[in-house]
Write a protein that holds these residues in place. Structure first.
Motif, PDB file in Angstrom:
ATOM      1  N   GLY A  96      -8.984  -2.914   5.093  1.00  0.00           N
ATOM      2  CA  GLY A  96      -8.759  -2.919   3.641  1.00  0.00           C
ATOM      3  C   GLY A  96      -8.418  -4.313   3.121  1.00  0.00           C
ATOM      4  O   GLY A  96      -7.939  -5.171   3.880  1.00  0.00           O
ATOM      5  N   LEU A  97      -8.680  -4.541   1.823  1.00  0.00           N
ATOM      6  CA  LEU A  97      -8.275  -5.808   1.191  1.00  0.00           C
ATOM      7  C   LEU A  97      -6.753  -5.783   1.050  1.00  0.00           C
ATOM      8  O   LEU A  97      -6.194  -4.869   0.435  1.00  0.00           O
ATOM      9  CB  LEU A  97      -8.893  -5.926  -0.208  1.00  0.00           C
ATOM     10  CG  LEU A  97     -10.424  -5.958  -0.309  1.00  0.00           C
ATOM     11  CD1 LEU A  97     -10.857  -5.876  -1.783  1.00  0.00           C
ATOM     12  CD2 LEU A  97     -10.980  -7.219   0.337  1.00  0.00           C
ATOM     13  N   TYR A 110      -7.720  -8.411  -8.101  1.00  0.00           N
ATOM     14  CA  TYR A 110      -6.841  -7.309  -7.754  1.00  0.00           C
ATOM     15  C   TYR A 110      -7.658  -6.260  -6.995  1.00  0.00           C
ATOM     16  O   TYR A 110      -8.892  -6.287  -7.003  1.00  0.00           O
ATOM     17  CB  TYR A 110      -6.275  -6.645  -9.020  1.00  0.00           C
ATOM     18  CG  TYR A 110      -5.470  -7.566  -9.913  1.00  0.00           C
ATOM     19  CD1 TYR A 110      -6.100  -8.579 -10.650  1.00  0.00           C
ATOM     20  CD2 TYR A 110      -4.098  -7.419 -10.050  1.00  0.00           C
ATOM     21  CE1 TYR A 110      -5.368  -9.439 -11.466  1.00  0.00           C
ATOM     22  CE2 TYR A 110      -3.359  -8.259 -10.871  1.00  0.00           C
ATOM     23  CZ  TYR A 110      -3.991  -9.269 -11.574  1.00  0.00           C
ATOM     24  OH  TYR A 110      -3.274 -10.107 -12.388  1.00  0.00           O
ATOM     25  N   ALA A 111      -7.001  -5.311  -6.352  1.00  0.00           N
ATOM     26  CA  ALA A 111      -7.730  -4.207  -5.713  1.00  0.00           C
ATOM     27  C   ALA A 111      -6.845  -2.971  -5.760  1.00  0.00           C
ATOM     28  O   ALA A 111      -5.612  -3.068  -5.756  1.00  0.00           O
ATOM     29  CB  ALA A 111      -8.098  -4.550  -4.279  1.00  0.00           C
ATOM     30  N   ALA A 112      -7.494  -1.787  -5.821  1.00  0.00           N
ATOM     31  CA  ALA A 112      -6.726  -0.529  -5.880  1.00  0.00           C
ATOM     32  C   ALA A 112      -7.520   0.593  -5.239  1.00  0.00           C
ATOM     33  O   ALA A 112      -8.751   0.554  -5.174  1.00  0.00           O
ATOM     34  CB  ALA A 112      -6.415  -0.185  -7.345  1.00  0.00           C
ATOM     35  N   THR A 145      -5.346  -2.210   1.092  1.00  0.00           N
ATOM     36  CA  THR A 145      -4.235  -1.849   1.979  1.00  0.00           C
ATOM     37  C   THR A 145      -2.962  -2.451   1.400  1.00  0.00           C
ATOM     38  O   THR A 145      -2.905  -3.666   1.156  1.00  0.00           O
ATOM     39  CB  THR A 145      -4.494  -2.386   3.405  1.00  0.00           C
ATOM     40  OG1 THR A 145      -5.743  -1.871   3.852  1.00  0.00           O
ATOM     41  CG2 THR A 145      -3.396  -1.930   4.365  1.00  0.00           C
ATOM     42  N   ALA A 146      -1.983  -1.582   1.152  1.00  0.00           N
ATOM     43  CA  ALA A 146      -0.730  -2.014   0.530  1.00  0.00           C
ATOM     44  C   ALA A 146       0.064  -2.836   1.537  1.00  0.00           C
ATOM     45  O   ALA A 146       0.544  -2.292   2.540  1.00  0.00           O
ATOM     46  CB  ALA A 146       0.077  -0.797   0.089  1.00  0.00           C
ATOM     47  N   TRP A 167       8.082   5.608   1.842  1.00  0.00           N
ATOM     48  CA  TRP A 167       6.701   5.605   1.355  1.00  0.00           C
ATOM     49  C   TRP A 167       5.749   5.081   2.416  1.00  0.00           C
ATOM     50  O   TRP A 167       6.100   4.188   3.189  1.00  0.00           O
ATOM     51  CB  TRP A 167       6.574   4.735   0.095  1.00  0.00           C
ATOM     52  CG  TRP A 167       5.231   4.839  -0.596  1.00  0.00           C
ATOM     53  CD1 TRP A 167       4.856   5.794  -1.487  1.00  0.00           C
ATOM     54  CD2 TRP A 167       4.104   3.960  -0.463  1.00  0.00           C
ATOM     55  NE1 TRP A 167       3.550   5.568  -1.915  1.00  0.00           N
ATOM     56  CE2 TRP A 167       3.068   4.446  -1.302  1.00  0.00           C
ATOM     57  CE3 TRP A 167       3.853   2.809   0.289  1.00  0.00           C
ATOM     58  CZ2 TRP A 167       1.812   3.827  -1.418  1.00  0.00           C
ATOM     59  CZ3 TRP A 167       2.602   2.191   0.174  1.00  0.00           C
ATOM     60  CH2 TRP A 167       1.598   2.705  -0.674  1.00  0.00           C
ATOM     61  N   GLN A 168       4.555   5.638   2.489  1.00  0.00           N
ATOM     62  CA  GLN A 168       3.494   5.046   3.287  1.00  0.00           C
ATOM     63  C   GLN A 168       2.184   5.260   2.561  1.00  0.00           C
ATOM     64  O   GLN A 168       2.059   6.173   1.742  1.00  0.00           O
ATOM     65  CB  GLN A 168       3.420   5.644   4.711  1.00  0.00           C
ATOM     66  CG  GLN A 168       3.108   7.130   4.813  1.00  0.00           C
ATOM     67  CD  GLN A 168       4.356   7.997   4.794  1.00  0.00           C
ATOM     68  OE1 GLN A 168       5.404   7.581   5.273  1.00  0.00           O
ATOM     69  NE2 GLN A 168       4.275   9.189   4.230  1.00  0.00           N
ATOM     70  N   GLN A 169       1.236   4.399   2.865  1.00  0.00           N
ATOM     71  CA  GLN A 169      -0.082   4.548   2.232  1.00  0.00           C
ATOM     72  C   GLN A 169      -0.889   5.595   2.983  1.00  0.00           C
ATOM     73  O   GLN A 169      -0.899   5.648   4.210  1.00  0.00           O
ATOM     74  CB  GLN A 169      -0.843   3.219   2.253  1.00  0.00           C
ATOM     75  CG  GLN A 169      -2.173   3.300   1.514  1.00  0.00           C
ATOM     76  CD  GLN A 169      -2.938   1.983   1.489  1.00  0.00           C
ATOM     77  OE1 GLN A 169      -2.529   0.997   2.110  1.00  0.00           O
ATOM     78  NE2 GLN A 169      -4.048   1.974   0.772  1.00  0.00           N
TER      79      GLN A 169
END
Ligand SMILES: Cc1cc2nc3c(=O)[nH]c(=O)nc-3n(C[C@H](O)[C@H](O)[C@H](O)COP(=O)(O)OP(=O)(O)OC[C@H]3O[C@@H](n4cnc5c(N)ncnc54)[C@H](O)[C@@H]3O)c2cc1C
Ligand SMILES: NC(=O)c1ccc[n+]([C@@H]2O[C@H](COP(=O)([O-])OP(=O)(O)OC[C@H]3O[C@@H](n4cnc5c(N)ncnc54)[C@H](O)[C@@H]3O)[C@@H](O)[C@H]2O)c1
Length: 500
Positions: free
Chosen positions: A339-340, A354-356, A361-362, A370-372
């Motif tokens: 992931g970016l 930006y990316a979402a 990747t957070a 929290w986790q992605q």
């Protein structure tokens, strides 16, 4: 590329999925005068409808495919460009689409999503499911199939094995229990009886405070059938349950070529060793690869030594972020999962980009709860927050990481049970430093609480438990629960009153 720019927009968003569309909506509502473009490969966009905030962090909504004109009518300053981005030049702030057009941007958000991480890329007998087209292709192939093999143990596999009728399903999982991305072995045991539909059982309450489950032996198998009269085969515990379909293929009939019953055979703790066509198999000198009676178009050899013939294989083995068109010539930092990388303002390592959603990747320091996970919920939250960040940056306003990233929360449905996941629901990252409290009413509910240092850090709620809000509060306020002990899950106590 720079001197070929057809037009420069203040904001360009790439991707018409949940992340991209939510980002567009947020930006358009914050800066209505801004010149904004959405570049997306498909003819439709995905819109969030019937949004409902269930509690502080839990949310529910539907996802609808809509023509992009709906979005353009709503936001007059929006231009939707139906084309795929072929390349990006972050230095000149421009991107080129596959139809040869070049657009400039002041700020760009990449929301290209992900694609199925298939077991093998070029085998026509191996299918992945991602979008409407691939779901329809699956449906078409299934209608002629007598047996399929589903590989993977996450969301898609869980939905498919439950939903498919009229076709034998062999389900190969790497783990000791089903659904390992969402649950532990205890929850899996609670859900397994649902693979045998139409067998209502009277609920019997059992309260357990110690986590013990029976697991199949390595390489073991279990068979479940929805046929009331059929006998169980294989090894391990089996129990009865009921049936219904998940949202993404509501309206699609998932029926194979056979009439009547559903039959799912589980192969535990194994992976795919090799995939053969029938010709390759017949030429094979290895005795172990001889097919069972009948001739199938494709054969799968598993690492447990078994070989199964089938009509096709579903690779439900996760997703990879769609980053390729954006990487060449640029200097994006990528995470281990491809992931970016984005920081706490959803910014990639390239300026003004930006990316979402699934593509990113957070990489900020996460809140302990929290986790992605690559989910609709997080795609919406990230798209929304990224829109706010982009607006704040051009308006030179401060912005802090949104509250939705404080606590992981997800509502979904598996095997026709409502499933709520909160915080470190599987003790993720806690090592051995946690304790579980479990309450289970067969066929009705499964409640698991993860405690660390006497405080609640996660929960799995299956069924209509009505506990989500209270548990969310207990996780967020980190109250010391030591003195309540097992009473925390006592079904005779109204837990909400308890903490008033
Ligand atoms: C079968 C299935 C069932 C699921 N069920 C659930 C569920 O029940 N609950 C849940 O929370 N999550 C579920 N998910 C996960 C969820 O769908 C994703 O996490 C979410 O859709 C990601 O949104 P996104 O906007 O990041 O990406 P996507 O929805 O993949 O959108 C990406 C967009 O980018 C466009 N695009 C890609 N490359 C380019 C390019 N080069 N140029 C221009 N446009 C481009 C695509 O056309 C698309 O419009 C499911 C996923 C699948 C596959
Ligand atoms: N209800 C829901 O929330 C829901 C439903 C469907 C899909 N989704 C999401 O959609 C995306 C795609 O779903 P998915 O099920 O493909 O992904 P997933 O990430 O949920 O699960 C992938 C599974 O494949 C297994 N796996 C990976 N490589 C393997 C290999 N080589 N051999 C055998 N097993 C392998 C993993 O162990 C994991 O169990 C995910 O982001 C998922 O979270 C969510």
């Amino acid at each position: 590329m720079a001197d070929r720019k057809e037009k420069t927009f203040r904001f360009v968003i790439v991707g018409g999925g949940i992340a991209g569309v939510t980002c567009v909506e947020q930006l358009s509502s914050q800066i209505p005068s801004a010149d904004l473009a959405l570049i997306t490969a498909g003819p439709h966009i995905k819109a969030v409808t019937n949004y409902k905030q269930v509690s502080k962090t839990l949310e529910e909504f539907d996802v609808e495919e809509q023509p992009s004109s709906v979005l353009e009518e709503k936001f007059p300053n929006l231009t939707v460009i139906h084309s795929a981005v072929k390349s990006l030049d972050t230095q000149s702030h421009s991107l080129e689409t596959t139809d040869g057009r070049v657009f400039g941007y002041e700020k760009l958000c990449i929301c290209g999503g992900g694609r199925p991480k298939l077991l093998t890329q070029d085998n026509p007998y191996v299918l992945g499911i991602r979008d409407t087209d691939s779901a329809q292709e699956f449906q078409k192939r299934l209608s002629k199939a007598k047996r399929i093999i589903v590989v993977g143990n996450g969301g898609i596999a869980l939905e498919l094995v439950y939903e498919v009728d009229g076709c034998e399903v062999i389900w190969a999982v790497k783990d000791k229990a089903i659904g390992n991305t969402f649950f532990d072995a205890g929850a899996a045991q609670f859900l397994i009886p649902s693979l045998e539909a139409d067998k209502p059982e009277r609920a019997a309450l059992c309260k357990r405070t110690r986590y013990t489950t029976e697991e199949p032996a390595p390489g073991g198998s279990q068979t479940f059938t929805a046929d009331r009269n059929a006998r169980r085969q294989g090894t391990g515990p089996t129990e009865a349950g009921s049936a219904l379909g998940p949202d993404w293929h509501e309206g699609i009939v998932l029926r194979g070529a056979e009439q009547g019953t559903r039959r799912v055979s589980l192969e535990y703790q194994c992976e795919v060793e090799q995939i053969f066509t029938s010709e390759e198999l017949l030429k094979s000198p290895q005795q172990t690869l001889r097919p069972e009676n009948g001739s199938w178009p494709v054969y799968v050899q598993l690492t447990n030594g078994k070989t199964f013939g089938c009509d096709f294989v579903v690779s439900a083995t996760g997703v990879v972020p769609n980053t390729e068109p954006f990487l060449h010539g640029n200097n994006f930092a990528l995470a281990d999962d491809g992931g970016l990388q984005v920081d706490d303002h959803m910014m990639t390592s390239e300026p003004d980009v930006y990316a979402a959603g699934d593509v990113c990747t957070a990489c900020w320091e996460h809140s302990p709860m929290w986790q992605q996970m690559r989910l609709w919920t997080q795609a919406r939250q990230m798209g929304w927050y990224t829109g706010r960040c982009m607006a704040a940056h051009v308006l030179s306003e401060p912005i802090e990481l949104d509250f939705c990233f404080e606590l992981f929360s997800h509502i979904t449905k598996f095997f026709n049970y409502k499933v709520v996941l909160l915080g470190k629901f599987n003790g993720q990252g806690l090592g051995l430093d946690y304790e579980l409290l479990i309450r289970c009413t067969k066929g009705q509910e499964y409640v698991k609480v993860v405690l660390s240092g006497g405080r609640m850090v996660g929960a799995v709620l299956i069924g209509d438990t009505d506990l989500e809000e209270t548990f969310e509060n207990l996780i967020l306020n980190q109250m010391d629960l030591t003195r309540y002990g097992e009473e925390l899950l006592n079904p005779n106590i109204d837990i909400e009153d308890y903490f008033d």
